[in-house]
Design an enzyme around this catalytic site. Structure first.
Site, PDB file in Angstrom:
ATOM      1  N   ARG A  80      -6.553   1.707  17.611  1.00 26.76           N
ATOM      2  CA  ARG A  80      -6.387   0.242  17.495  1.00 26.76           C
ATOM      3  C   ARG A  80      -6.088  -0.436  18.822  1.00 26.76           C
ATOM      4  O   ARG A  80      -6.342  -1.643  18.958  1.00 26.76           O
ATOM      5  CB  ARG A  80      -5.294  -0.076  16.460  1.00 26.76           C
ATOM      6  N   LYS A 122       0.836  -1.205   0.000  1.00 28.22           N
ATOM      7  CA  LYS A 122       0.000   0.000   0.000  1.00 28.22           C
ATOM      8  C   LYS A 122       0.874   1.260   0.000  1.00 28.22           C
ATOM      9  O   LYS A 122       0.613   2.198  -0.748  1.00 28.22           O
ATOM     10  CB  LYS A 122      -0.922  -0.041   1.224  1.00 28.22           C
ATOM     11  N   ARG A 179      -8.577  12.212  12.368  1.00 27.27           N
ATOM     12  CA  ARG A 179      -7.143  11.912  12.563  1.00 27.27           C
ATOM     13  C   ARG A 179      -6.295  13.190  12.567  1.00 27.27           C
ATOM     14  O   ARG A 179      -6.593  14.143  11.856  1.00 27.27           O
ATOM     15  CB  ARG A 179      -6.677  10.926  11.482  1.00 27.27           C
ATOM     16  N   ASP A 206       1.867  -1.315  11.760  1.00 23.63           N
ATOM     17  CA  ASP A 206       0.576  -1.784  11.257  1.00 23.63           C
ATOM     18  C   ASP A 206       0.301  -3.240  11.639  1.00 23.63           C
ATOM     19  O   ASP A 206      -0.796  -3.754  11.396  1.00 23.63           O
ATOM     20  CB  ASP A 206       0.516  -1.634   9.734  1.00 23.63           C
ATOM     21  N   ARG A 213       2.925   5.940  -3.299  1.00 22.50           N
ATOM     22  CA  ARG A 213       4.084   6.731  -3.729  1.00 22.50           C
ATOM     23  C   ARG A 213       4.294   6.633  -5.234  1.00 22.50           C
ATOM     24  O   ARG A 213       4.653   7.620  -5.881  1.00 22.50           O
ATOM     25  CB  ARG A 213       5.328   6.287  -2.943  1.00 22.50           C
TER      26      ARG A 213
HETATM   27  C1  S3P Z   1       2.412   4.687   6.078  1.00 23.84           C
HETATM   28  C2  S3P Z   1       3.002   4.970   7.272  1.00 23.84           C
HETATM   29  C3  S3P Z   1       2.489   4.522   8.576  1.00 23.84           C
HETATM   30  C4  S3P Z   1       1.500   3.378   8.425  1.00 23.84           C
HETATM   31  C5  S3P Z   1       0.508   3.614   7.334  1.00 23.84           C
HETATM   32  C6  S3P Z   1       1.219   3.827   6.001  1.00 23.84           C
HETATM   33  C7  S3P Z   1       2.996   5.241   4.842  1.00 23.84           C
HETATM   34  O1  S3P Z   1       1.839   5.598   9.206  1.00 23.84           O
HETATM   35  O2  S3P Z   1       0.817   3.163   9.636  1.00 23.84           O
HETATM   36  O3  S3P Z   1      -0.349   2.498   7.209  1.00 23.84           O
HETATM   37  O4  S3P Z   1       2.648   4.769   3.744  1.00 23.84           O
HETATM   38  O5  S3P Z   1       3.818   6.144   4.938  1.00 23.84           O
HETATM   39  P1  S3P Z   1       2.681   6.680  10.051  1.00 23.84           P
HETATM   40  O6  S3P Z   1       3.634   7.294   9.135  1.00 23.84           O
HETATM   41  O7  S3P Z   1       1.680   7.688  10.535  1.00 23.84           O
HETATM   42  O8  S3P Z   1       3.294   5.897  11.168  1.00 23.84           O
END
Ligand code: S3P
Length: 448
Positions: free
Chosen positions: A366, A36, A139, A335, A41
């Protein structure tokens, strides 16, 4: 044992609740969908590059679809996202976004909103509004808007700019040296994206290393980006070079693979192979914890695919020891904590998770949600401000549980149901589609 009648495959019309019979084992091979983080990106960097970007293995799930929709609303051509087919992005260059005529809808995706804030803050003279679903509108966004403000960004929203909808007045940004208060790849990536068109160099310093997909991919696209060795927590971007479209190959998501790793480890008689999983060291904390637990997990066929390490993972059932995690490890498995909470119920002894207060500001809180839902299944756990203490081995019992709209909670509870006695009923199983649309089909196929 499952039967097609009780495990309804997810094929566009998932019921609002899912019956999950306990028992059975898991066997066979599975290919989890694309990562993901890398998928977002690839779309975003392709959009700000010159020329075309071809993406293979892009995750065809709700979160990346949100990113693609936002980009299209700003004049970027993104081909239709269909599972198994490459996706094309025709880049508009670093400053080519058209002002959208409406609110940009980031759906449930924190990565979309936070990275977009970084990308749009420097689009001088243009106005953007970002919003999303009820979860995303709760959030915290000041963690991105605050540091971007040090570069001259103008971002306004509810609670002093903390909550979406957020209005961005594009500005000419200046370079800055910024220490981020949390190890967050979303915050870091937003700043690195803003830095690409700032008036001078920008350095981002994080307290611990968070996932480094942006650094790797921005460099591959031609950005002047330097990572300070050895720990990689200081990154500097010099603005100037335009980005060039690339061929991106997205590996399978280790965060999705984690559900199968734990499912096989806790379900007697199981033996699963998960193919083509991304093994970037900033993401492999889950493998280290499973190893410390004595889980039977092997890495096979290690290789490098387009700048990211990849391998196949084989996981088998076996006895598990408890674990204690905290500190710098947390960002490397942030995660995977919901599914690790399930694993802890099946390990002999007390497991402890600390320094994980970040989980309270994910798609849901969570820590609270897992404590509530696993608690309903009879788990012996205590919730702390920054973690959980979980006592195992606890025989889980079937219950009526709820994903509370969180994709990772939905899949974690499905795995927990495998070792529960009786039939678990899961409300809102469709949440899984945020990151793993084929999860229920795969579960149904792998159960024997
Ligand atoms: C992600 C970073 C993480 C992760 C999220 C995806 C990313 O969050 O929990 O599912 O793609 O940069 P945080 O950067 O807030 O820790």
């Amino acid at each position: 044992m499952s039967s097609p009648a009780t495990l309804t495959p997810q094929s566009g019309s998932l019921p609002s609740e899912q019956l999950l019979p306990g028992g059975g084992r898991l066997s066979g091979s599975v290919r989890v969908p694309g990562d993901k983080s890398i998928s977002h990106r690839a779309l975003l960097f392709g959009a700000i590059a010159e020329g075309e970007t071809r993406i293979e293995g892009l995750l065809p799930a709700e979160d990346p679809l949100s990113t693609a929709a936002c980009l299209r609303a700003m004049g970027v051509e993104v081909s239709e996202i269909v599972a198994g087919q490459p996706v094309w992005v025709r880049g508009v260059g670093l400053d080519g976004f058209r002002e959208p005529e409406n609110v940009l809808d980031c759906g449930n995706s924190g990565t979309t909103m936070r990275l977009m804030l970084g990308l749009l803050a420097g689009r001088a003279g243009r106005h953007f509004v970002l919003s999303g679903d009820a979860s995303l509108r709760r959030r915290p966004m000041r963690r991105v808007g605050g540091p971007l403000g040090e570069m001259g960004a103008s971002i306004h929203g509810r609670q002093g700019g903390n909550l979406a909808p957020l209005a961005i007045e594009g500005q000419s940004l200046r370079g800055a040296t910024i220490r981020t208060p949390v190890a967050s790849a979303q915050v870091k990536s937003a700043l690195l994206l803003a830095a690409l068109t700032a008036g001078g160099p920008t350095t981002v310093i994080e307290p611990h290393l968070s996932r480094d997909h942006s650094e790797r991919m921005l460099r591959a696209f031609g950005a002047d980006l330097r990572v300070e060795a050895p720990e990689g927590t200081t990154v500097t971007v010099h603005p100037g070079p335009s980005l060039r479209g690339q061929e991106v190959v997205v590996p399978g998501d280790i965060s999705s693979a984690a559900f199968w790793l734990v499912a096989a480890a806790i379900t007697p008689g199981s033996d699963l192979t998960i193919e083509n999983v991304g093994l970037n060291p900033s993401r492999t904390g889950i493998l280290e914890v499973l190893e410390a637990m004595g889980a039977r997990v092997e890495i096979l066929n290690r290789r490098d695919v387009a700048g990211e390490p990849v391998g196949d993972l084989r996981a088998q059932h076996g006895a598990l020891r408890p674990f204690t995690i905290g500190g710098e490890l947390i960002p490397r498995l942030v995660d995977e904590i919901p599914i690790l909470a399930v694993a802890a119920c099946c390990a002999e002894g007390v497991s402890r998770i600390s320094d994980a207060a970040e989980l309270r500001v994910k798609e849901t809180d969570r820590l609270a949600v897992m404590a509530r839902q696993l608690g309903a299944m009879g788990a012996r756990l205590q919730e702390h401000p920054d973690g959980l203490t979980i006592e195992g081995i606890t025989p889980l019992k079937a219950a009526t549980v709820d994903s509370e709209t969180d994709h990772r909670v939905a899949m974690s509870l499905a795995v927990a149901s495998l070792v529960a006695t009786g039939d678990t009923v899961l409300h809102d199983p469709g949440a899984a589609a945020v990151s793993y649309p084929g999860f229920w089909d795969d579960l149904s196929r792998l159960r024997v």
